[in-house]
Design a protein around this motif. Structure first.
Motif, PDB file in Angstrom:
ATOM      1  N   PRO A 119       0.799  -1.237   0.000  1.00  0.00           N
ATOM      2  CA  PRO A 119       0.000   0.000   0.000  1.00  0.00           C
ATOM      3  C   PRO A 119       0.823   1.275   0.000  1.00  0.00           C
ATOM      4  CG  PRO A 119      -0.096  -1.088   2.141  1.00  0.00           C
ATOM      5  CD  PRO A 119       0.550  -2.052   1.196  1.00  0.00           C
ATOM      6  N   ARG A 120       2.100   1.199   0.373  1.00  0.00           N
ATOM      7  CA  ARG A 120       2.931   2.398   0.327  1.00  0.00           C
ATOM      8  C   ARG A 120       3.044   2.960  -1.080  1.00  0.00           C
ATOM      9  NH1 ARG A 120       7.810   0.062   4.014  1.00  0.00           N
ATOM     10  NH2 ARG A 120       7.190  -1.784   2.805  1.00  0.00           N
ATOM     11  N   LEU A 121       2.785   2.116  -2.097  1.00  0.00           N
ATOM     12  CA  LEU A 121       2.817   2.598  -3.472  1.00  0.00           C
ATOM     13  C   LEU A 121       1.931   3.821  -3.640  1.00  0.00           C
ATOM     14  CD1 LEU A 121       3.342   2.463  -6.538  1.00  0.00           C
ATOM     15  CD2 LEU A 121       1.465   0.805  -6.673  1.00  0.00           C
ATOM     16  N   LYS A 147       4.596  12.449  -2.142  1.00  0.00           N
ATOM     17  CA  LYS A 147       4.978  12.785  -0.776  1.00  0.00           C
ATOM     18  C   LYS A 147       5.225  14.268  -0.567  1.00  0.00           C
ATOM     19  CE  LYS A 147       7.053   8.307   0.508  1.00  0.00           C
ATOM     20  NZ  LYS A 147       8.308   7.581   0.793  1.00  0.00           N
ATOM     21  N   ASN A 148       5.658  14.977  -1.587  1.00  0.00           N
ATOM     22  CA  ASN A 148       5.986  16.399  -1.443  1.00  0.00           C
ATOM     23  C   ASN A 148       4.773  17.305  -1.634  1.00  0.00           C
ATOM     24  OD1 ASN A 148       6.432  15.481  -4.347  1.00  0.00           O
ATOM     25  ND2 ASN A 148       6.361  17.697  -4.614  1.00  0.00           N
ATOM     26  N   THR A 149       3.608  16.729  -1.919  1.00  0.00           N
ATOM     27  CA  THR A 149       2.416  17.529  -2.134  1.00  0.00           C
ATOM     28  C   THR A 149       1.644  17.716  -0.823  1.00  0.00           C
ATOM     29  OG1 THR A 149       1.067  15.595  -2.692  1.00  0.00           O
ATOM     30  CG2 THR A 149       2.242  16.686  -4.494  1.00  0.00           C
ATOM     31  N   ASN A 151      11.917  15.924   5.958  1.00  0.00           N
ATOM     32  CA  ASN A 151      12.647  15.101   6.921  1.00  0.00           C
ATOM     33  C   ASN A 151      13.981  14.672   6.321  1.00  0.00           C
ATOM     34  OD1 ASN A 151      10.780  14.962   9.120  1.00  0.00           O
ATOM     35  ND2 ASN A 151       9.527  13.578   7.912  1.00  0.00           N
ATOM     36  N   ILE A 152      15.069  15.132   6.901  1.00  0.00           N
ATOM     37  CA  ILE A 152      16.394  14.665   6.496  1.00  0.00           C
ATOM     38  C   ILE A 152      16.620  13.249   7.046  1.00  0.00           C
ATOM     39  CG2 ILE A 152      18.876  15.118   6.623  1.00  0.00           C
ATOM     40  CD1 ILE A 152      17.280  17.186   5.001  1.00  0.00           C
ATOM     41  N   ILE A 153      16.229  13.026   8.287  1.00  0.00           N
ATOM     42  CA  ILE A 153      16.269  11.690   8.901  1.00  0.00           C
ATOM     43  C   ILE A 153      14.964  11.510   9.660  1.00  0.00           C
ATOM     44  CG2 ILE A 153      17.455  10.126  10.489  1.00  0.00           C
ATOM     45  CD1 ILE A 153      19.998  11.741  10.113  1.00  0.00           C
ATOM     46  N   ARG A 154      14.269  10.401   9.410  1.00  0.00           N
ATOM     47  CA  ARG A 154      13.094  10.065  10.203  1.00  0.00           C
ATOM     48  C   ARG A 154      13.281   8.682  10.815  1.00  0.00           C
ATOM     49  NH1 ARG A 154       9.141   7.057   7.224  1.00  0.00           N
ATOM     50  NH2 ARG A 154       9.396   7.101   4.938  1.00  0.00           N
ATOM     51  N   LEU A 155      12.403   8.343  11.733  1.00  0.00           N
ATOM     52  CA  LEU A 155      12.635   7.162  12.564  1.00  0.00           C
ATOM     53  C   LEU A 155      12.695   5.870  11.759  1.00  0.00           C
ATOM     54  CD1 LEU A 155      13.091   6.321  15.501  1.00  0.00           C
ATOM     55  CD2 LEU A 155      10.609   6.037  15.729  1.00  0.00           C
ATOM     56  N   ARG A 197      14.186   1.060  -0.122  1.00  0.00           N
ATOM     57  CA  ARG A 197      13.608   1.648  -1.334  1.00  0.00           C
ATOM     58  C   ARG A 197      12.105   1.855  -1.183  1.00  0.00           C
ATOM     59  NH1 ARG A 197      13.614  -0.552  -7.668  1.00  0.00           N
ATOM     60  NH2 ARG A 197      13.478   1.547  -8.568  1.00  0.00           N
ATOM     61  N   LEU A 198      11.399   0.865  -0.682  1.00  0.00           N
ATOM     62  CA  LEU A 198       9.951   0.952  -0.576  1.00  0.00           C
ATOM     63  C   LEU A 198       9.522   1.992   0.449  1.00  0.00           C
ATOM     64  CD1 LEU A 198       9.066  -2.861  -0.614  1.00  0.00           C
ATOM     65  CD2 LEU A 198       9.111  -1.270  -2.549  1.00  0.00           C
ATOM     66  N   GLU A 199      10.190   2.044   1.579  1.00  0.00           N
ATOM     67  CA  GLU A 199       9.814   2.954   2.662  1.00  0.00           C
ATOM     68  C   GLU A 199      10.218   4.389   2.365  1.00  0.00           C
ATOM     69  OE1 GLU A 199       8.493   4.401   6.427  1.00  0.00           O
ATOM     70  OE2 GLU A 199       8.078   2.503   5.426  1.00  0.00           O
ATOM     71  N   LEU A 200      11.389   4.604   1.769  1.00  0.00           N
ATOM     72  CA  LEU A 200      11.978   5.942   1.663  1.00  0.00           C
ATOM     73  C   LEU A 200      12.012   6.484   0.245  1.00  0.00           C
ATOM     74  CD1 LEU A 200      14.973   5.259   4.067  1.00  0.00           C
ATOM     75  CD2 LEU A 200      12.855   6.469   4.632  1.00  0.00           C
ATOM     76  N   ALA A 201      11.345   5.815  -0.695  1.00  0.00           N
ATOM     77  CA  ALA A 201      11.367   6.266  -2.088  1.00  0.00           C
ATOM     78  C   ALA A 201      10.898   7.704  -2.203  1.00  0.00           C
ATOM     79  CB  ALA A 201      10.482   5.365  -2.942  1.00  0.00           C
TER      80      ALA A 201
END
Length: 570
Positions: A363-365, A401-403, A426-430, A500-504
């Motif tokens: 679902p992250r897609l 994500k940027n919208t 977010n430069i670094i997130r958990l 890749r999937l989480e931080l794309a």
């Protein structure tokens, strides 16, 4: 903490090189002098100025693309995750970055260099004036002085880290540097480590001055761990990551979507975030997310309609496909009969297009990519070609994500610039920290510990609400848990896919490929696949030089030969 405008005195030259002595002997007109700034208010103002460069902007709202904190251009467009987008003739220097054929006169390279060194200069000025103040009357308390030092040094470490990932060989300038010309032949990672370590040693988990946008010990620990990871110092990195994870709630309890919601910023998952402000600070959007100003869908009647850049690749979209167990398909499997939305269909076929609800995906897609027929925030269902500037150049997908929500535009965008948003980056997130910790555990032989952390990130993803069309799910969403890893190689493959999937589309991918030592094999395979749809990617080879980019020719010329160009570039 909103960004504030301060006049900052320059104690080093704008481009670091070639200041004449007569210039240094004169007080600049209409600027504050060092003596005027040697007060508590002056130092605090200088420090705010150092924070101010985090958004990659000195003034204005255009032309800051290379220095964007999202690193969409150098971290994603240069990878297998994103196309430049728009049309072929728009921003041609970005085409050269996507194709790994940049020259030293590429304006995006100079933009990153200048903005980062401007940020470094502001950090150094803060430290230098602070030292002068502490040596006389009217000084800060020792506790606040240490905090200021730590804040400035963490920010300086950040700017240098952005530079070293792109250019590798850069000159190191500190507040004590006196040489007018500094070569770029030294490893600066020890200096970056020292800056972040100072932050770890001298800050607490409480935000300095109680202001949410300031860096703290948790941010310093996460960034120090990241730098150790880039140096393959896994044990040292894991110590820092474990401390960050222990200080925050379980990742499973934190909504994934909060990371990309302007009303949920600075929550417990945000570890190091660039603060963006619009509308109320009197700057006309200068303190907003100006680096991503181009990266919205393109079409009439859309809530934000500029400028069609930054489009997810067909390869990235297919990487979200899963098997019956909800685990990612192999690259070979997802490239067999790939899903392409309506790309390549005839006009008649497009007119009758419907979404494939049987498509089995993570679902992250649909919280990373806008695809035809699927709800896109509160904008309505993504309509396909009418949201895209040139599908033949950038493909059928748009960035997500940027919208921001349409309902947030009046309060969350700059006056007269709806494509300058107040959304933090977010430069670094958990989740990033969890996955970096898992990498360290794998390299230390703790496959079980890595499994737990990877699966926690996946468990959180499984909690995402399915996108719905007409009362039914828009796809066959599924996220499964990995069983025990059979080998370290299997674990590495899993964590790399998960990153890749989480931080794309968050600026990490190209740098990950380089530090893993797999950029050549991954990108050449990608060019062969994606080049089947976009001929400008056909026949590209990835050379050793392509792990880094050329130093700006302007800076080499100004250095009078002191700066040396990276190997393989002229």
């Amino acid at each position: 903490m909103k960004k504030l405008k301060y006049i900052c005195v320059s104690l080093t030259c704008m481009f670091l090189f070639s200041c004449s002595s007569d210039f240094l002997e004169k007080n600049p007109q209409a600027q504050l002098t060092p003596d005027q700034l040697t007060t508590q208010d002056g130092v605090e103002g200088l420090l705010i100025g150092a924070y101010g460069l985090l958004n990659g902007n000195v003034n204005g709202t255009y032309g800051n693309y290379g220095a964007a904190p999202s690193q969409w251009l150098f971290g994603e467009v240069t990878s297998d995750n994103a196309h430049k987008g728009s049309n072929n003739g728009d921003q041609p220097n970005m085409n050269l970055l996507e194709q790994h054929a940049p020259t030293s006169t590429n304006d995006n390279l100079l933009n990153l260099w200048e903005r980062c060194y401007e940020g470094i200069k502001r950090c150094n000025n803060t430290l230098k004036i602070l030292a002068a103040l502490q040596g006389g009357a009217g000084k800060f308390s020792d506790a606040r002085a240490k905090e200021i030092q730590a804040e400035a040094r963490i920010l300086r470490g950040h700017y240098y880290f952005f530079l070293v990932r792109v250019f590798k060989n850069v000159p190191y300038i500190s507040e004590t540097t006196t040489a007018p010309l500094v070569p770029n032949n030294a490893d600066i990672y020890p200096n970056i480590v020292a800056d972040f370590q100072f932050g770890v040693d001298n800050l607490t988990a409480a935000k300095p001055l109680g202001q949410i946008g300031r860096v703290d010990k948790i941010a310093a620990q996460a960034y120090l761990g990241k730098v150790f990871l880039y140096q393959k110092k896994y044990a040292e990195a894991l110590t820092q990551f474990n401390a960050v994870i222990a200080a925050r709630p379980d990742i499973v309890t934190l909504p994934y979507t909060d990371n990309f919601d302007i009303t949920k910023e600075n929550g417990p998952e945000a570890v190091f975030s660039v603060q963006h402000a619009v509308g109320t600070d009197g700057t006309g959007g200068d303190n907003g997310n100006v680096g991503d100003i181009l990266n919205f869908p393109y079409g009439n009647g859309l809530p934000i309609t500029c400028c069609g850049f930054y489009q997810p690749t067909i390869d990235l979209v297919n990487a979200y496909r899963v098997d019956a167990a909800g685990l990612p398909l192999s690259t070979a499997a997802y490239r067999t009969n790939p899903y392409k939305s309506d790309f390549g269909l005839s006009a008649a076929q497009k007119a009758s297009y419907t979404i494939d609800r049987s498509l089995a995906v993570d679902p992250r897609l649909d919280y990373t990519v806008g695809r035809r027929g699927v709800p896109f925030r509160d904008w309505g269902n993504m309509a396909g070609d009418t949201w895209i500037r040139d599908p033949s150049n950038g493909g059928p997908f748009v960035a997500y994500k940027n919208t921001i929500e349409s309902s947030q535009i009046s309060s969350g965008t700059g006056p007269g610039n709806t494509n300058v948003t107040g959304l933090n980056v977010n430069i670094i997130r958990l989740a990033d920290v969890y996955l970096m910790a898992a990498e360290c555990q794998i390299e230390s032989g703790d496959l079980g510990g890595a499994l737990v952390r990877i699966n926690k990130v996946r468990q959180r993803a499984a909690n995402l609400a399915p996108k719905s069309v007409g009362g039914s799910a828009a796809a066959a969403y599924n996220v499964g848990q990995y069983p025990a890893f059979a080998s370290a190689d299997a674990a590495r493959e899993a964590v790399r896919r998960e990153r890749r999937l989480e931080l794309a589309m968050e600026g990490h991918r190209f740098y990950d490929l380089v530090r893993w030592g797999i950029a050549k094999q991954v990108l050449e395979s990608y060019f062969a696949f994606e080049g089947g749809f976009f001929n400008y990617l056909q026949g590209i080879t990835f050379e050793p030089r392509d792990e880094y980019f050329p130093l700006p020719q302007d800076q080499i010329d100004r250095s009078q030969g002191v700066l040396v160009q990276n190997d393989g570039y002229k």
